[in-house]
Design an enzyme around this catalytic site. Sequence first.
Site, mmCIF file in Angstrom:
data_model
loop_
_atom_site.group_PDB
_atom_site.id
_atom_site.type_symbol
_atom_site.label_atom_id
_atom_site.label_comp_id
_atom_site.label_asym_id
_atom_site.label_seq_id
_atom_site.Cartn_x
_atom_site.Cartn_y
_atom_site.Cartn_z
ATOM 1 N N CYS A 1 1.928 51.606 72.049
ATOM 2 C CA CYS A 1 0.162 51.411 71.956
ATOM 3 C C CYS A 1 -0.202 50.659 73.241
ATOM 4 O O CYS A 1 -1.118 50.981 72.338
ATOM 5 C CB CYS A 1 0.559 50.656 71.025
ATOM 6 S SG CYS A 1 1.071 51.823 69.479
ATOM 7 N N HIS B 1 7.110 39.674 71.462
ATOM 8 C CA HIS B 1 7.048 41.106 71.949
ATOM 9 C C HIS B 1 5.421 41.431 72.150
ATOM 10 O O HIS B 1 4.819 41.833 72.348
ATOM 11 C CB HIS B 1 7.132 41.991 71.033
ATOM 12 C CG HIS B 1 7.296 43.316 71.397
ATOM 13 N ND1 HIS B 1 7.350 44.220 70.350
ATOM 14 C CD2 HIS B 1 8.045 43.636 72.490
ATOM 15 C CE1 HIS B 1 7.361 45.116 70.897
ATOM 16 N NE2 HIS B 1 8.028 45.146 72.237
ATOM 17 N N SER C 1 5.197 49.203 70.119
ATOM 18 C CA SER C 1 5.956 50.213 71.246
ATOM 19 C C SER C 1 5.160 51.043 71.191
ATOM 20 O O SER C 1 4.520 52.093 69.677
ATOM 21 C CB SER C 1 7.194 50.548 71.002
ATOM 22 O OG SER C 1 8.058 49.288 70.809
ATOM 23 N N ARG D 1 15.136 53.138 69.759
ATOM 24 C CA ARG D 1 15.684 52.240 69.008
ATOM 25 C C ARG D 1 16.176 52.740 67.772
ATOM 26 O O ARG D 1 16.158 53.512 67.114
ATOM 27 C CB ARG D 1 15.363 51.081 69.195
ATOM 28 C CG ARG D 1 15.543 50.424 70.112
ATOM 29 C CD ARG D 1 14.112 48.850 70.447
ATOM 30 N NE ARG D 1 12.797 49.266 70.148
ATOM 31 C CZ ARG D 1 11.915 48.993 68.894
ATOM 32 N NH1 ARG D 1 12.150 48.624 67.981
ATOM 33 N NH2 ARG D 1 10.915 48.802 69.111
#
Length: 620
Positions: free
Chosen positions: A268, A243, A266, A81
């Site tokens: 993790c 999220h 993200s 991203r």
Amino acid sequence: MDKSILDKRNLAKLKALNNPKVMQIVEKYIKLCKPAKVTVLTDSKEDIAYVRKLALDNKEEKKLAMKGHTIHFDGYYDQARDKANTKVLISGDVCLSKAVNCGERESCLKEIFEFLDGVMKGKEMLVRFFCLGPINSEFSIPSLQITDSAYVAHSEDLLYRQGYEEFKRLNGSENFFHFVHSAGRLENMKTADIDKRRIYIDLEEDRVLSINNQYAGNSIGLKKLALRLAIKKAHQEDWLCEHMFIMGVHPEGKNRVTYFTGAFPSACGKTATAMIPGQTIIGDDIAYLIADNDGRVRAANVEKGIFGIIQDVNPVDDPIIYKTLATPRELIVSNVLVKDGKPYWLGMGQELPKEGFNFSGEWKQGKKDNDGNEIPPAHKNARYTIRINDLDNTDPKADDPKGVPIGGIIYGGRDSDTNVPLYQSFSWHHGVFLGACIESETTAATLGKEGVRVHNPMANIDFLVIPLGIYIKNHIKFGEKVDMPPLIFSTNYFLKGKDGKFLNEKVDKKVWLMWMEGRIHEEFHAIETPIGFIPKYKDLKKLFKQIFDKEYTKEDYEKQFTIRIKNLLARFDRIKEIYQKEPGIPSIFVEHMNQQVKRLEKAKEKFGKENISPFEFENQ
Ligand code: SPV
Ligand code: MN
């Protein structure tokens, strides 16, 4: 409209929707992007097959040896991203938040419309309809995707529910999201003008414009681009857009299922948690949460597929996903190493070939990029795209239009030296505080340096389009609205000892999960510490024995659950500073911060040390 570009058959598919706004949007972007041809796709099998084939014909995807498997490569500089070039468009000088990357609406639109002008010349524009959330439900948000990438459209078939029929149900309403994407000028099927990569979130029009990229987190409208639009919608309509994964937890020998959601930054351990053996998965990335009429929180998966990190998926750590990836079915892998039609990735549990084709092109061990960095065989953020119901552990309620009732919420982070592996908040409000204080070390899921500690409230900071203060206030209010708010927990799978080694095994998260589930059913007592409730040694010992037949030692427990006052105080200092600069932070949150710091200082004084054993709190 030129009939050689949008022929009668395709026009008829648009007209059948009876939606003037859809028509206007499609016409607008045909005029602007100037494609050679426009194809409108419905939910029919033939149309879906058309997209699948087009991705191969265009060479955006290539067949692998295993039936149904294809490989897609994003460009070398398009592997994650792009936070810097993803902006929320704001008119005038409305102050959002330090955390939100904003762009001035008018000038950004001018810029991106210039980039979009003629960008599809010689290409085929695909017009697709999907539904965020289960179809025909309280959660549904119909979404229109326009793209010149068959890879994007194909990925969306795996990841989202079909929405052509959902658009018919709209009955002409303008209440839908739309996404316009172009991979831009291509060289060898890779985006050439990466310097002109832009992702602009236009809240005023419920649309996102994305250009010069292919990596799914930048290109796929329904994923992280829709997440931003939905966060605003949720704010306006009093629900939460998070999220988060959703999973069913099934304690052994007890005939019950307890549903959890979990937010982790993200890379993790979010998907890994949702995939813990013996449990069931509903979704691994984005959830909509509503307060229902019975006073409960219900959640639904926005997606129906997984765009997951493939690194470390191997038969030991991720047996279910590994099996799914190793058997014939429709799936896409991206940015792995390919040799003789076989995909290879880091941590797959076998030796990788020394040469092959990867995200840098022809690759040989030792190959360097333009900056002199050695190119690994596969990218760390290489991914797989699958349907959730291709997994053996799909929850039977995965597509339930009512969603599932949520018993617990987990906030996770990547933290090597501060947070204990597991604790429970004192209350909903304290739990919101806990989520708003997530700090995590950066990973390969976003462009930029890895391992930098960043503040990531609710693991949702990258996607916030409303001021952080308002977002937190919404969470506080949401829990007040329900009679039975979920219990809120914190986990940290990444705590390290003095020797730099992880203090926990990867599989330990199953024990944490069962403790959390048991807490919801009032089966365990806990120890009160300054940060929240932590598990008792005897309960964890029993769970380790029961689940893994493992002797969990007092020493291990003590190392893991020691309250590190100094590091915690430093952490809250950092976070306090961030919040002091944020406008509109609710006073109840500030109060929690002050109390939190006070409790830590008091403990330091009482016990006269900086690291306090959990046993000391238990015996106090
Ligand atoms: C994440 O990075 O959080 C992901 C993958 O889920 S992406 O689509 O890139 O956002
Ligand atoms: Mn994600």
